[in-house]
Structure formats: C-alpha cells, structure tokens
Design a protein around this motif. Structure first.
Motif, short mmCIF file in Angstrom:
data_model
loop_
_atom_site.label_atom_id
_atom_site.label_comp_id
_atom_site.label_asym_id
_atom_site.label_seq_id
_atom_site.Cartn_x
_atom_site.Cartn_y
_atom_site.Cartn_z
N GLU A 248 0.83 -1.20 0.00
CA GLU A 248 0.00 0.00 0.00
C GLU A 248 0.87 1.25 0.00
OE1 GLU A 248 -3.99 -0.87 2.07
OE2 GLU A 248 -2.46 -1.64 3.41
N SER A 249 0.22 2.43 -0.13
CA SER A 249 1.01 3.66 -0.20
C SER A 249 1.93 3.78 1.00
CB SER A 249 0.14 4.92 -0.26
OG SER A 249 -1.20 4.65 -0.33
N HIS B 280 -0.08 -1.81 -6.53
CA HIS B 280 -0.85 -1.96 -5.31
C HIS B 280 -1.96 -2.98 -5.55
CE1 HIS B 280 -3.41 0.52 -7.77
NE2 HIS B 280 -4.40 0.17 -6.99
N LEU C 82 -3.52 -6.49 -6.26
CA LEU C 82 -3.26 -7.93 -6.15
C LEU C 82 -3.78 -8.70 -7.35
CD1 LEU C 82 -4.07 -8.11 -2.39
CD2 LEU C 82 -1.94 -8.94 -3.37
N GLY C 83 -4.77 -8.12 -8.04
CA GLY C 83 -5.29 -8.75 -9.26
C GLY C 83 -4.21 -8.79 -10.33
N LEU D 120 -4.73 -8.29 3.59
CA LEU D 120 -4.83 -7.55 2.34
C LEU D 120 -5.72 -8.29 1.34
CD1 LEU D 120 -3.51 -4.89 1.51
CD2 LEU D 120 -1.66 -6.19 0.48
N CYS E 86 -9.42 -7.99 1.89
CA CYS E 86 -10.01 -6.67 1.63
C CYS E 86 -10.51 -6.51 0.20
CB CYS E 86 -8.95 -5.57 1.85
SG CYS E 86 -8.51 -5.32 3.55
N VAL E 87 -10.06 -7.40 -0.69
CA VAL E 87 -10.36 -7.21 -2.11
C VAL E 87 -11.70 -7.83 -2.45
CG1 VAL E 87 -9.51 -7.63 -4.45
CG2 VAL E 87 -7.89 -7.38 -2.58
N SER F 267 -11.18 -6.39 6.74
CA SER F 267 -10.44 -5.13 6.82
C SER F 267 -9.33 -5.28 7.84
CB SER F 267 -11.35 -3.97 7.14
OG SER F 267 -11.97 -4.16 8.38
N ILE F 268 -8.34 -4.41 7.71
CA ILE F 268 -7.22 -4.44 8.62
C ILE F 268 -7.40 -3.27 9.58
CG2 ILE F 268 -4.71 -4.36 8.80
CD1 ILE F 268 -4.58 -5.26 5.87
N PRO F 269 -7.54 -3.54 10.87
CA PRO F 269 -7.77 -2.43 11.80
C PRO F 269 -6.54 -1.53 11.90
CG PRO F 269 -7.39 -4.46 13.01
CD PRO F 269 -7.48 -4.83 11.56
N GLY F 270 -6.76 -0.28 12.28
CA GLY F 270 -5.64 0.62 12.55
C GLY F 270 -4.97 1.15 11.30
N VAL F 271 -3.84 1.80 11.49
CA VAL F 271 -3.09 2.40 10.38
C VAL F 271 -1.62 1.98 10.45
CG1 VAL F 271 -4.59 4.42 10.10
CG2 VAL F 271 -2.70 4.50 11.73
N ARG G 241 -1.54 -4.16 14.56
CA ARG G 241 -2.76 -4.38 13.78
C ARG G 241 -3.05 -5.87 13.63
NH1 ARG G 241 -1.92 -1.04 8.33
NH2 ARG G 241 -4.18 -0.94 8.38
N ASP H 65 -6.14 3.18 -0.63
CA ASP H 65 -5.53 1.86 -0.64
C ASP H 65 -6.59 0.79 -0.41
OD1 ASP H 65 -2.72 1.95 -1.05
OD2 ASP H 65 -2.52 3.02 0.85
N VAL H 66 -6.32 -0.45 -0.87
CA VAL H 66 -7.35 -1.50 -0.76
C VAL H 66 -7.84 -1.74 0.66
CG1 VAL H 66 -7.19 -2.90 -2.84
CG2 VAL H 66 -5.53 -3.24 -1.03
N SER H 67 -6.94 -1.72 1.64
CA SER H 67 -7.39 -2.01 3.00
C SER H 67 -8.27 -0.87 3.50
CB SER H 67 -6.21 -2.23 3.93
OG SER H 67 -5.50 -1.04 4.15
N ALA I 250 -11.73 -1.04 1.75
CA ALA I 250 -12.62 -2.02 2.38
C ALA I 250 -13.31 -1.39 3.60
CB ALA I 250 -11.83 -3.27 2.79
N GLN I 251 -12.55 -0.64 4.41
CA GLN I 251 -13.15 0.01 5.59
C GLN I 251 -14.25 0.99 5.17
OE1 GLN I 251 -9.88 1.98 7.53
NE2 GLN I 251 -8.86 0.10 8.15
N LEU J 28 -9.45 -7.84 -13.23
CA LEU J 28 -8.40 -8.80 -12.89
C LEU J 28 -8.57 -9.22 -11.44
CD1 LEU J 28 -5.37 -7.00 -14.57
CD2 LEU J 28 -6.83 -8.80 -15.51
N THR J 29 -9.24 -10.36 -11.25
CA THR J 29 -9.43 -10.88 -9.91
C THR J 29 -8.13 -11.52 -9.44
OG1 THR J 29 -10.24 -12.88 -10.92
CG2 THR J 29 -11.89 -11.31 -10.17
N PRO J 30 -7.89 -11.54 -8.12
CA PRO J 30 -6.64 -12.13 -7.63
C PRO J 30 -6.63 -13.65 -7.73
CG PRO J 30 -7.91 -11.23 -5.81
CD PRO J 30 -8.67 -10.94 -7.05
#
Lengths: 327, 335
Positions: free
Chosen positions: A39-40, A210, A212-213, A251, A254-255, A269-273, A289, B196-198, B201-202, B269-271
């Motif tokens: 991610e960024s 970034h 995953l696909g 990760l 999340c997709v 989802s991934i909690p926090g930052v 996290r 970002d993806v994560s 999702a949130q 494009l699925t993973p």
C-alpha cells in the motif's frame, strides 16, 4: 540456475530520520516478472527508484548487495549509472504525461534516447522508433512520431513510454504502477503487451503495483512490502494458495471478488493504520494491527522459510495457516 | 418548460422512486480555436432510469462515458440541456439550497481537494448544519460529535486540520459532512478510487452500514466493477453518454448481455493466479465523446459487430431483470 540479473540484498533508504525501506531483499531473473506489492508508503516505489539511483536529493541509500548483470551498482559512479539508465535498464512510470516532454514530438524524444546511448544517425533512430511503436500495437506509427504527447490518449502515451523504454533493448524493465491511471479495458491491453514483450525479448520485469489482481495475473514471483520491509515473498501460485504473513492474509481479504464475497457481507479489513517508523524501531511493524500478535513480536522477528522459496517475516512457523484453517 | 412543474402527481407515496431521471441530455460546447469549428460533446445522451428508496444503483463505464456529468446533473450542480431529474418526486431546481441539502448530498473521489485545508474537521462537518441557519449552536455541536463517532473518528481528530489526517480518515470526514443533515440520497462519485485497498474495504463497509441504518439511497459511480458488484443492487453500464445495459446486479454479473458489459467484466483482474491477462477484444479505437459513431455507438470496438451495426441505432431490449441496447439482441440471433 544462473545468477539473477538484479540482486538486491538488505536495501535501506532513509529520508532524514525516517526509514522508507528497511532491509528489503529481492532478485529478478531474466525472463521473469517479479511484482512488488503493497500500500502507499510501504517503500515499493522508493525501492525501485533506489535501484535506478533516481532518489530525491537528501535520501540516503545503502545495501548489503546491489548487483545488476554482474556490476556492483553501489560502487558505480553516477556518470556510469547514467549510461546504464535507459540503455540496459529502463523504467516506466504511472503517469506518462509527467515523464514525456510536452515540448518535443514523440519521435524526437524516442530518437534522442537511442542516439544518446548508441550514437548513429537520427534517421536510423526514427526508423527504429517507428518499428517499436508498431510492436507495442500503435497503428500508423509514422504519424505518431510527429505528434506531441498531449495529442495522445492515456493508453497511447503509456504505449509510447513502453516503446521508448525498449529503444536500447534493455535487459531489465522497471515498471512503477504502469496501468494505475488507465481504464480497466486499456489496462488489460497494456498488461498483455508487457507479458508478450517479455516472452519475445526475454526481458526481466520488476513491476511495482498496489493491485493484487495484476500480481496474480502476470507475476512469476511476488514480494509483499509493509512499512519498508518485504514481509512475504513467494512464487505467485504459492503466495495466493497459502498467504502466510498475517498482513498478506488481511490484504487479500479486503479485495472484493465478483461472485466470491456476498453483497450483505462486510469485506475483510485491517484495523488501525501503518505506524510511523521512528529511529530505533524494533520488532514487527505489523504487530499493533495483527490478530496473532504476542509479546515476542516486539523483539527480533525471524524470517520463516517454507517450501519452494516461500518466505515470510513472522514469529509464526511455516505451515501455521493449516492449523488456522482446521480450527 | 414550466408546464411540467405544475403536473399533479397523485401517487406520490411509497412508490415514488428516490431518483427518477427522464430523457436526460447534457451537452458541452468545445471551442474550436481560432479557425476550427466549435464542437459539441454529448456527455449524457437521452438517459432515463429510476432508483427505488433504499436501493443502490451502480454506474460503471470508462473515463469520458459521462458518469460524472450524470452525477453533477442529478445533484443540480449542472443544469440539464434537456430532460428532467426528480428527487423524491421533486425537481431540485425548484427547491432552495437548504432544502436541497437536506435531501441529497455528494461524496467525491478526492478527499484531498474537497475539504477546506484551513478549517478544523469539526467545523467542516458542522458547515451544512450551520448553513441551514436555524439550528442552535449546541445542537450543531451534539450532532457533529455524534456523526464523527459514527464514522469512526475521535473527538480529538475533530480538532485537527485535513492535512493532519490520512486519506481514509479524510474520506470519513467527507462521509460525516455528507450525512450530518440526514439526507435521503447520497451520490457517491468514485468514493474509494484514491484509497488503498485495505482503506477502501473500511470505507465500503462503513457506507454499507450507514445505508442500512439510515435507509439511504445511493447512486454509486465507479470504474471498479468488483467494487460495484459488492455494493450495488442494480447496475447501469454507460458508454459514450448512454446506458447501454441496465440490470439487477446479480443478473448483470452472472449473465451480461451487451458485448461492452462482457468486455468490461472480462477486464476485471481478480486475484486468481494462473488465469493470465484476458484479451478483452476491444481493439485500439478509443471512444471520443465529441465524435460519436453512427449506428450503434459501440460498433467500432465491438468484437461481434455486424455490418448493420454501423448504420442502425439499437433500441433497448428487455433482458432478465433489465434492458440492453444491442442490435444482436433485437434479432433472433443471440450474440
């Protein structure tokens, strides 16, 4: 197996007192696409720029090993590095408009790359440019050579960038988010083109993304970065079959995948930052996290080696995911 | 023009759709320069649809297909060239700004440019309430505090400035600001594309929770089909200003009928490793909204186009839970 074309071990990049890359290692072999995903702010683009020695002024680069085609890049003076860039190693970026010069035609920019590294006549360079534009699927290449970047669509510009990167027959192509600014339909075309070129020319590709696909569809090998470290690295099929670092698993959850995640169900989802990595930071950067965090995670983290060159940075042993699945 | 506004709507009850768009058209003029002719760009071309209360209509399409113009016309930020938009049975242009703000709100893509950098988060979220002009300060503070908590921001974060927050937190601020007046309808224009993806999702989970809690209606615009599949109950596919296919979401993803919808779905494009990158078969001709092809506007890129597609304009054909505009669906032959 022969030595990899690009061998990076223990790469570190620091800006002031923040470490953007903290001991990242990966290799790219000829004919292989290695994707670095994250991610960024995870340090993936900075790693790519570090290889090219294109980091912003003030950045400090160090590594245990940084070797390209047998040459030690760490010991290479900038003048020699400039000879390599655009010649034996080339790079393409997310937004081609910022890397193409708006004041020059496509043809003169492409020709300059060639005459600068290889010499020869401008005429010959333009012929080569036209041939490469055709190769990357641009119709009427002669007409395009006389056009300025703003006269091209985003997809065409990215094709021009790729053709320009290929002018000197590079051995390594570094692509930083090459399709992120494009429509999905055009993205698919550009990625197919990259895969084709790799097959035909035996290119080694280091692709930063970034998505995953994209990773799943074109990489042979994947490295997942988090907070400046490679937290997991594996052959693509193995990574998706058995993601082993808790961050990789988070990760992937999340997709949204059409047909797989139900509409009324929440996405993972991934909690926090992402934490700020201060000087003297120790332990696992993901521990705040992570659902599997334990007190030992504040100490040194072991690199676990599973089967088939599948590595991850975690206290959990290889194969822990099997017990998770059984539970 | 004014005759339509006086029309009586007797059945304006539960059956009134949240959003109803009728024969909407919006064009732009592009100056041709010193010698060139002015050109007309048709961004939205005779579009009609409705969204029931509590529904989520996903709008997908490539850049330049008119999806953002559609959003702006519905929000009354741009007047339509012709046609009309009814929100809960009313024309927005007939309502004053304050009433409009209580009914419909936008959430945009870029939380970096849509928040005033010089204001504190709590003041940004309070702005729509303050602009109403009749809400006591104390009540404004209470509602802002409640809204910040609801979107997952702390009171301490409310004291900060936008630059001190992450992209995901800023998008939470934008959501809080959009919902603080408790509107009925939210127009989401690429709300997660910069994230970002994560974080995406949130934000998607948050938008879904809020919709269920507050019985909101969403128009959800995105170029990401996987995201739209996850959030939308119905999907409209736009191509060069027209809705070329519209269907209930499951039906559209299970059995897309329009060749363009199929190409769009193929390019997701699925993973899933081993599948490679699909050949979407669209060729290199890119759509130009200033130069819409005759016949079926998709025919220059269509992998299954026939000679008649270059001359004959397709009409909407009813499909399972929807409609599609493709000549091949009109004849007996199925593509």
């Amino acid at each position: 197996m022969s030595a990899p074309l690009l061998d990076i071990q223990g790469l570190r990049v620091e800006f002031g007192d923040t470490a953007a890359v903290r001991g990242a290692s990966f290799t790219v072999s000829r004919g292989e696409t290695h994707c670095v995903v994250g991610e960024s702010g995870c340090g993936k683009s900075v790693s790519a720029l570090a290889v090219m020695n294109l980091l912003a002024r003030g950045a400090r680069r160090s590594a245990d090993r940084l070797v390209f085609a047998g040459q030690d890049l760490l010991a290479l003076p900038e003048r020699r590095m400039a000879e390599l860039r655009g010649d034996r190693m080339a790079m393409i970026f997310q937004e081609p408009m910022t890397s193409l010069n708006p004041a020059y035609t496509v043809g003169s920019q492409m020709a300059e790359v060639y005459t600068r590294h290889r010499g020869g006549s401008r005429r010959a360079a333009l012929d080569r440019a036209a041939g490469l534009l055709a190769k990357v699927g641009i119709t009427a290449p002669g007409m395009r050579l006389g056009q300025f970047p703003h006269q091209l669509s985003g997809g065409l510009r990215q094709r021009v960038m790729i053709a320009m990167a290929l002018m000197c027959d590079p051995e390594l192509l570094i692509a930083d988010e090459p399709t992120t600014a494009l429509d999905v339909t055009v993205q698919a075309q550009i990625l197919r083109l990259l895969a084709e070129l790799q097959r035909d020319l035996g290119l080694a590709i280091l692709l930063i993304t970034h998505d995953l696909g994209i990773v799943a569809r074109i990489a042979q090998r994947v490295s997942v970065m988090y907070a400046g470290e490679v937290v997991e690295s594996a052959p693509t099929a193995a990574l998706f079959a058995d993601p082993s670092h808790p961050y990789t698993r988070g990760l992937l959850a999340c997709v949204p995948v059409p047909g797989k995640v139900k509409r009324e169900e929440a996405l993972g989802s991934i909690p926090g930052v992402v934490p700020r990595i201060q000087p003297g930071f120790e332990g696992c950067a993901f521990r705040d996290r992570c659902a599997h965090a334990a007190p030992v995670c504040a100490g040194p983290v072991p690199r676990q080696r599973g089967e088939g060159a599948h590595e991850f940075l975690c206290r959990l042993p290889p194969g822990w995911t099997a017990t998770e699945r059984a539970a | 023009m004014s005759t339509a506004t006086t029309m009586v709507r007797p059945q304006e009850t539960a059956a009134t759709p949240a959003i109803e768009v009728r024969n909407l058209r919006r064009t732009f003029r592009i100056k041709g320069g010193l010698l060139g002719k002015d050109r007309e760009v048709v961004a939205v071309d005779d579009v009609s649809f409705s969204v029931p209360t509590g529904g989520v209509l996903g709008v997908v399409g490539e850049s330049g297909c008119g999806k953002s113009t559609l959003a702006r016309v519905i929000l009354n930020l741009l007047p339509p060239t012709s046609g009309e938009v009814l929100v809960e049975g009313r024309r927005l242009s007939a309502l004053d700004r304050r009433a409009r703000a209580r009914l419909i709100q936008p959430i945009f893509q870029d939380p970096f440019s849509s928040l005033n950098p010089r204001r504190r988060i709590k003041d940004i979220v309070a702005m729509p309430l303050v602009a109403q002009g009749n809400i006591p300060a104390r009540q404004v503070n209470d509602r802002v505090a409640e809204m910040l908590t609801r979107v997952g921001l702390s009171a301490e974060q409310g004291e900060r400035f936008p630059a001190q927050l992450s992209g995901g937190q800023r998008q939470r601020v934008a959501i809080a600001r959009a919902l603080v007046l408790r509107p009925r309808i939210v127009i989401c224009d690429e709300p997660t594309s910069a994230l970002d993806v994560s974080v995406q999702a949130q934000i998607l989970n948050l938008l879904a929770e809020l919709r269920r809690e507050l019985n909101l209606t969403y128009l959800f615009i995105s170029h990401n089909l996987a995201v739209v599949e996850h959030v939308a109950s119905e999907v409209a596919v736009m191509y060069l200003g027209r809705i070329v296919e519209r269907a209930e979401a499951d039906a559209l993803f299970r059995a897309p009928r329009h060749p363009y919808t199929r190409a769009l779905l193929a390019s997701v494009l699925t993973p899933e490793p081993g599948l490679g990158v699909p050949d979407v078969g669209l060729g290199d001709t890119l759509p130009d909204p200033a130069n819409i092809p005759p016949g079926c506007r998709f025919h220059p890129r269509c992998p299954v186009a026939e000679p008649r597609c270059a001359v004959q304009v397709p009409q909407a054909v009813a499909t399972t839970d929807g409609a599609a505009e493709c000549l091949l669906l009109e004849g007996a032959a199925q593509p």
